[in-house]
Design a protein around this motif. Structure first.
Motif, PDB file in Angstrom:
ATOM      1  N   TYR A   1      -3.297  -1.738  14.548  1.00 38.60           N
ATOM      2  CA  TYR A   1      -1.910  -1.692  14.371  1.00 38.60           C
ATOM      3  C   TYR A   1      -1.286  -2.211  13.058  1.00 38.60           C
ATOM      4  CZ  TYR A   1       3.172  -2.603  15.336  1.00 38.60           C
ATOM      5  OH  TYR A   1       4.486  -2.460  15.035  1.00 38.60           O
ATOM      6  N   ILE A   2      -1.803  -3.389  12.989  1.00 39.37           N
ATOM      7  CA  ILE A   2      -1.206  -3.997  11.457  1.00 39.37           C
ATOM      8  C   ILE A   2      -1.785  -3.150  10.506  1.00 39.37           C
ATOM      9  CG2 ILE A   2      -1.686  -6.120  10.027  1.00 39.37           C
ATOM     10  CD1 ILE A   2      -1.444  -7.688  12.536  1.00 39.37           C
ATOM     11  N   PHE A   3      -3.316  -2.822  10.498  1.00 41.71           N
ATOM     12  CA  PHE A   3      -3.738  -1.933   9.308  1.00 41.71           C
ATOM     13  C   PHE A   3      -2.765  -0.646   9.285  1.00 41.71           C
ATOM     14  CE2 PHE A   3      -6.273   1.657   8.149  1.00 41.71           C
ATOM     15  CZ  PHE A   3      -6.779   1.225   6.878  1.00 41.71           C
ATOM     16  N   VAL A   4      -2.482  -0.059  10.388  1.00 39.79           N
ATOM     17  CA  VAL A   4      -1.592   1.469  10.242  1.00 39.79           C
ATOM     18  C   VAL A   4      -0.215   0.861   9.560  1.00 39.79           C
ATOM     19  CG1 VAL A   4      -0.480   2.869  11.669  1.00 39.79           C
ATOM     20  CG2 VAL A   4      -2.639   2.394  11.928  1.00 39.79           C
ATOM     21  N   GLU A   5       0.342  -0.271  10.030  1.00 38.91           N
ATOM     22  CA  GLU A   5       1.650  -0.587   9.691  1.00 38.91           C
ATOM     23  C   GLU A   5       1.467  -1.151   8.107  1.00 38.91           C
ATOM     24  OE1 GLU A   5       4.875  -0.754  10.867  1.00 38.91           O
ATOM     25  OE2 GLU A   5       3.845   0.295  12.267  1.00 38.91           O
ATOM     26  N   MET A   6       0.432  -1.735   7.717  1.00 38.68           N
ATOM     27  CA  MET A   6       0.285  -2.069   6.256  1.00 38.68           C
ATOM     28  C   MET A   6       0.111  -0.795   5.611  1.00 38.68           C
ATOM     29  SD  MET A   6      -2.130  -4.658   4.538  1.00 38.68           S
ATOM     30  CE  MET A   6      -1.625  -6.138   5.350  1.00 38.68           C
ATOM     31  N   TYR A   7      -0.717   0.152   6.068  1.00 45.57           N
ATOM     32  CA  TYR A   7      -0.666   1.527   5.180  1.00 45.57           C
ATOM     33  C   TYR A   7       0.382   2.183   4.921  1.00 45.57           C
ATOM     34  CZ  TYR A   7      -3.364   5.724   3.710  1.00 45.57           C
ATOM     35  OH  TYR A   7      -3.560   6.754   3.178  1.00 45.57           O
ATOM     36  N   ARG A   8       1.121   2.374   6.302  1.00 48.84           N
ATOM     37  CA  ARG A   8       2.555   3.076   6.175  1.00 48.84           C
ATOM     38  C   ARG A   8       3.455   2.548   5.312  1.00 48.84           C
ATOM     39  NH1 ARG A   8       7.169   2.739   8.720  1.00 48.84           N
ATOM     40  NH2 ARG A   8       6.739   0.769   9.795  1.00 48.84           N
ATOM     41  N   THR A   9       3.645   1.117   5.449  1.00 49.31           N
ATOM     42  CA  THR A   9       4.827   0.564   4.475  1.00 49.31           C
ATOM     43  C   THR A   9       4.337   0.110   2.977  1.00 49.31           C
ATOM     44  OG1 THR A   9       4.108  -1.684   5.183  1.00 49.31           O
ATOM     45  CG2 THR A   9       5.794  -0.523   6.449  1.00 49.31           C
ATOM     46  N   CYS A  10       3.026  -0.051   3.005  1.00 47.73           N
ATOM     47  CA  CYS A  10       2.587  -0.412   1.420  1.00 47.73           C
ATOM     48  C   CYS A  10       1.451   0.437   0.849  1.00 47.73           C
ATOM     49  CB  CYS A  10       2.127  -1.931   1.565  1.00 47.73           C
ATOM     50  SG  CYS A  10       2.990  -3.453   2.146  1.00 47.73           S
ATOM     51  N   GLN A  11       1.376   1.629   1.461  1.00 52.30           N
ATOM     52  CA  GLN A  11       0.577   2.760   0.974  1.00 52.30           C
ATOM     53  C   GLN A  11      -0.873   1.970   0.952  1.00 52.30           C
ATOM     54  OE1 GLN A  11       3.378   2.269  -0.768  1.00 52.30           O
ATOM     55  NE2 GLN A  11       4.185   3.764   0.501  1.00 52.30           N
ATOM     56  N   GLY A  12      -1.313   1.123   1.888  1.00 54.02           N
ATOM     57  CA  GLY A  12      -2.879   0.542   2.148  1.00 54.02           C
ATOM     58  C   GLY A  12      -3.085  -0.675   1.144  1.00 54.02           C
ATOM     59  N   ASN A  13      -1.996  -0.921   0.225  1.00 55.31           N
ATOM     60  CA  ASN A  13      -2.330  -2.254  -0.501  1.00 55.31           C
ATOM     61  C   ASN A  13      -1.914  -3.528   0.283  1.00 55.31           C
ATOM     62  OD1 ASN A  13      -2.789  -0.679  -2.861  1.00 55.31           O
ATOM     63  ND2 ASN A  13      -0.551  -0.356  -3.293  1.00 55.31           N
ATOM     64  N   ILE A  14      -2.729  -4.536   0.180  1.00 61.29           N
ATOM     65  CA  ILE A  14      -2.458  -5.635   0.640  1.00 61.29           C
ATOM     66  C   ILE A  14      -1.403  -6.700  -0.209  1.00 61.29           C
ATOM     67  CG2 ILE A  14      -3.321  -7.942   1.428  1.00 61.29           C
ATOM     68  CD1 ILE A  14      -5.943  -6.665   1.827  1.00 61.29           C
ATOM     69  N   ARG A  15      -0.191  -6.841   0.304  1.00 59.78           N
ATOM     70  CA  ARG A  15       1.025  -7.226  -0.390  1.00 59.78           C
ATOM     71  C   ARG A  15       0.993  -8.893   0.098  1.00 59.78           C
ATOM     72  NH1 ARG A  15       2.395  -3.874  -4.236  1.00 59.78           N
ATOM     73  NH2 ARG A  15       2.356  -1.760  -3.718  1.00 59.78           N
TER      74      ARG A  15
END
Length: 112
Positions: free
Chosen positions: A56-70
């Motif tokens: 879930y967190i991976f999908v949310e990060m991918y969705r909101t940050c285009q996969g970049n770890i911010r």
């Protein structure tokens, strides 16, 4: 480069992600108190929880940050979890206080 408005939006979204992650685990803990589980089932539930939350967190990060770890996404998730724990503890203390007051009130009525 993202604008500050987009970064704030991502931060708030990640706070909500942290809230959801924490509320799901707290719900799992409540379920465990209602229905007693063996150590094996607790371990299986925890394993499935962490797999699900990781996805879930991976999908949310991918969705909101285009996969970049911010860093502000990670910080937002942490802030969301901490705020949820803080609020749930305050609610729990208030409910315990209300329960004690109700119990004392009933005891005083029985003494009369």
């Amino acid at each position: 480069m993202l604008g500050i408005g987009k970064e704030i939006s991502i931060f708030l979204s990640s706070c909500l992600t942290g809230n959801l992650v924490c509320l799901i685990y707290l719900s799992l803990r409540v379920l465990r108190r209602i229905i007693k589980h063996s150590l094996l089932w607790v371990s299986i539930e925890d394993f499935l929880y962490w797999i699900g939350i990781t996805l879930y967190i991976f999908v949310e990060m991918y969705r909101t940050c285009q996969g970049n770890i911010r860093w502000y996404f990670v910080l937002g998730v942490s802030v969301g979890i901490i705020l949820t724990i803080f609020i749930v503890r305050k609610i729990k203390k208030a409910l315990i206080k209300i329960k004690k007051q109700g119990k004392m009130k009933l005891e005083n009525e029985y003494k009369k």
